[in-house]
Design a protein around this motif. Structure first.
Motif, PDB file in Angstrom:
ATOM      1  N   ALA A   1      67.018  74.758 -10.288  1.00 51.00           N
ATOM      2  CA  ALA A   1      68.246  75.460  -9.924  1.00 51.00           C
ATOM      3  C   ALA A   1      68.312  75.679  -8.412  1.00 51.00           C
ATOM      4  O   ALA A   1      67.286  75.704  -7.729  1.00 51.00           O
ATOM      5  CB  ALA A   1      68.321  76.808 -10.643  1.00 51.00           C
TER       6      ALA A   1
ATOM      7  N   PHE B   1      72.980  78.747 -16.506  1.00 52.38           N
ATOM      8  CA  PHE B   1      73.570  78.846 -15.172  1.00 52.38           C
ATOM      9  C   PHE B   1      75.063  78.578 -15.278  1.00 52.38           C
ATOM     10  O   PHE B   1      75.480  77.498 -15.689  1.00 52.38           O
ATOM     11  CB  PHE B   1      72.919  77.839 -14.220  1.00 52.38           C
TER      12      PHE B   1
ATOM     13  N   THR C   1      77.852  77.751 -10.937  1.00 50.99           N
ATOM     14  CA  THR C   1      77.273  76.556 -10.347  1.00 50.99           C
ATOM     15  C   THR C   1      78.225  75.903  -9.362  1.00 50.99           C
ATOM     16  O   THR C   1      79.427  76.156  -9.357  1.00 50.99           O
ATOM     17  CB  THR C   1      76.915  75.532 -11.440  1.00 50.99           C
TER      18      THR C   1
ATOM     19  N   ARG D   1      64.468  72.555  -5.102  1.00 43.67           N
ATOM     20  CA  ARG D   1      65.228  71.728  -6.053  1.00 43.67           C
ATOM     21  C   ARG D   1      64.752  70.278  -5.970  1.00 43.67           C
ATOM     22  O   ARG D   1      64.572  69.622  -7.007  1.00 43.67           O
ATOM     23  CB  ARG D   1      66.718  71.836  -5.714  1.00 43.67           C
TER      24      ARG D   1
ATOM     25  N   GLU E   1      71.843  80.230  -7.131  1.00 44.27           N
ATOM     26  CA  GLU E   1      72.070  80.367  -8.571  1.00 44.27           C
ATOM     27  C   GLU E   1      71.052  81.318  -9.185  1.00 44.27           C
ATOM     28  O   GLU E   1      71.383  82.100 -10.091  1.00 44.27           O
ATOM     29  CB  GLU E   1      71.988  79.002  -9.253  1.00 44.27           C
TER      30      GLU E   1
END
Length: 351
Positions: A197, A217, A220, A280, A201
């Motif tokens: 994520a 989530f 987004t 990420r 977020e």
């Protein structure tokens, strides 16, 4: 419309389309010639609709931006940020009259921004915002001309290497964050590493998003809802953290600065613009290196296009392994080895 005597002759000053339309001016030696030209011009406009000059659009660029926001932009997830960017662009370009805003005007603005140190990536993003605004105004019938930026090409961006943390760097970072004054930074980091994520977020997560071994989530970048499974241990850690340090329904407080300090203390060097986003990239990179499926990764990351996810495909263990066996040099080497074995066998029989 008027025909009047001047020092240079008889001036025909005509505006057949009315206020805001194109004006026609021409000087003649005689009044009769001026009147004849006036009659001819009116005939052309009445008989040929495609010949009629388009009326001017004297609205300012800022007015079009306000209309776009009122009719469409206010409903976007990033409405405020997009409006701010568009207004700043209009101001920097001198807020031109709508029908004087051209590709050349934007190109000159872009050149100045580039010289001021703004990245090509940011300029491409600004261009996309402005072009999309005109497209939407055209769909709404507010803009009837061609999109001024329709034929302006964006800068070609050299794709940069995506930086990810090694297992050793992850251990060093988590150990460093144990001593951080910020109580949220370590757990936010762990969730980013476990789910891929974005930092924002996770930082803005609500406790209602964590249930049944999943984190859902919703806020987004793409606007799509996605759910990612987490371990039982991590789910319990989130619940405990919320009970001890949660605020309202929010689990975490802001911790970006604390993460940056942790990266520095751990001695980890990251490329510009890849601070928290490196987490990420780390998730995606390790996912592929450990044999993950590219389509599954696309769903986890929430990419609208597989093209974005394919940036990590080269990290898969089997990625393009056929190149080792199917290249022409390999075929030559195999044939050479075959001939050598044959020659050796023949010599053995002769002996």
């Amino acid at each position: 419309m008027a025909i009047k005597k001047t020092d240079a002759g008889w001036l025909a000053d005509l505006q057949p389309g009315g206020r805001g339309a194109k004006r026609f001016r021409k000087t003649f030696k005689t009044q009769a010639e001026a009147k004849a030209w006036e009659a001819w011009l009116i005939t052309q406009i009445n008989q040929k609709s495609d010949w009629t000059p388009e009326r001017r659009d004297t609205r300012k660029l800022s007015e079009l931006i306000a209309l776009w926001f009122s009719h469409h932009g206010s409903g976007l997830r990033s409405a405020g940020d997009t409006l701010r960017r568009l207004k700043a662009m209009a101001t920097a370009m001198g807020d031109p009259v709508a029908d004087r805003f051209t590709a050349e005007v934007f190109a000159e603005y872009r050149t100045r921004r580039l010289a001021a140190g703004i990245t090509a990536n940011n300029l491409n993003r600004e261009q996309a915002y402005m072009r999309a605004m005109f497209n939407e105004l055209a769909r709404l019938g507010v803009w009837t001309r061609e999109n001024p930026l329709a034929k302006v090409r964006q800068f070609k961006i050299q794709e940069s290497e995506l930086s990810y943390l090694t297992t050793g760097q992850i251990k060093a970072l988590l150990a460093t964050l144990m001593d951080a004054r910020n109580p949220h930074v370590r757990l936010i980091t762990k969730i980013c590493l476990a789910t891929g994520a974005r930092w924002s977020e996770v930082e803005e997560m609500r406790i209602s998003q964590v249930r049944d071994g999943l984190i859902q989530f919703a806020r987004t970048k793409s606007g799509r809802v996605r759910a990612v499974p987490i371990s039982e241990y991590l789910a319990q850690a989130v619940q405990e953290h919320y009970r001890e340090k949660g605020n309202g329904d929010r689990i975490f407080g802001y911790a970006w600065s604390a993460f940056r300090e942790g990266i520095d203390r751990a001695g980890i060097a990251l490329p510009d613009g890849q601070m928290t986003h490196a987490l990420r990239h780390t998730f995606a990179s390790h996912f592929m290196m450990n044999g993950g499926n590219i389509l599954t990764l696309q769903r986890i990351l929430g990419h609208q296009s597989l093209t974005m996810t394919m940036r990590y495909a080269h990290l898969a263990p089997e990625h393009l392994q056929e190149a080792k066996m199917l290249n022409p040099l390999r075929q030559v080497e195999l044939e050479g080895a075959h001939h050598e074995r044959g020659a050796t066998g023949t010599e053995g029989q002769t002996a």
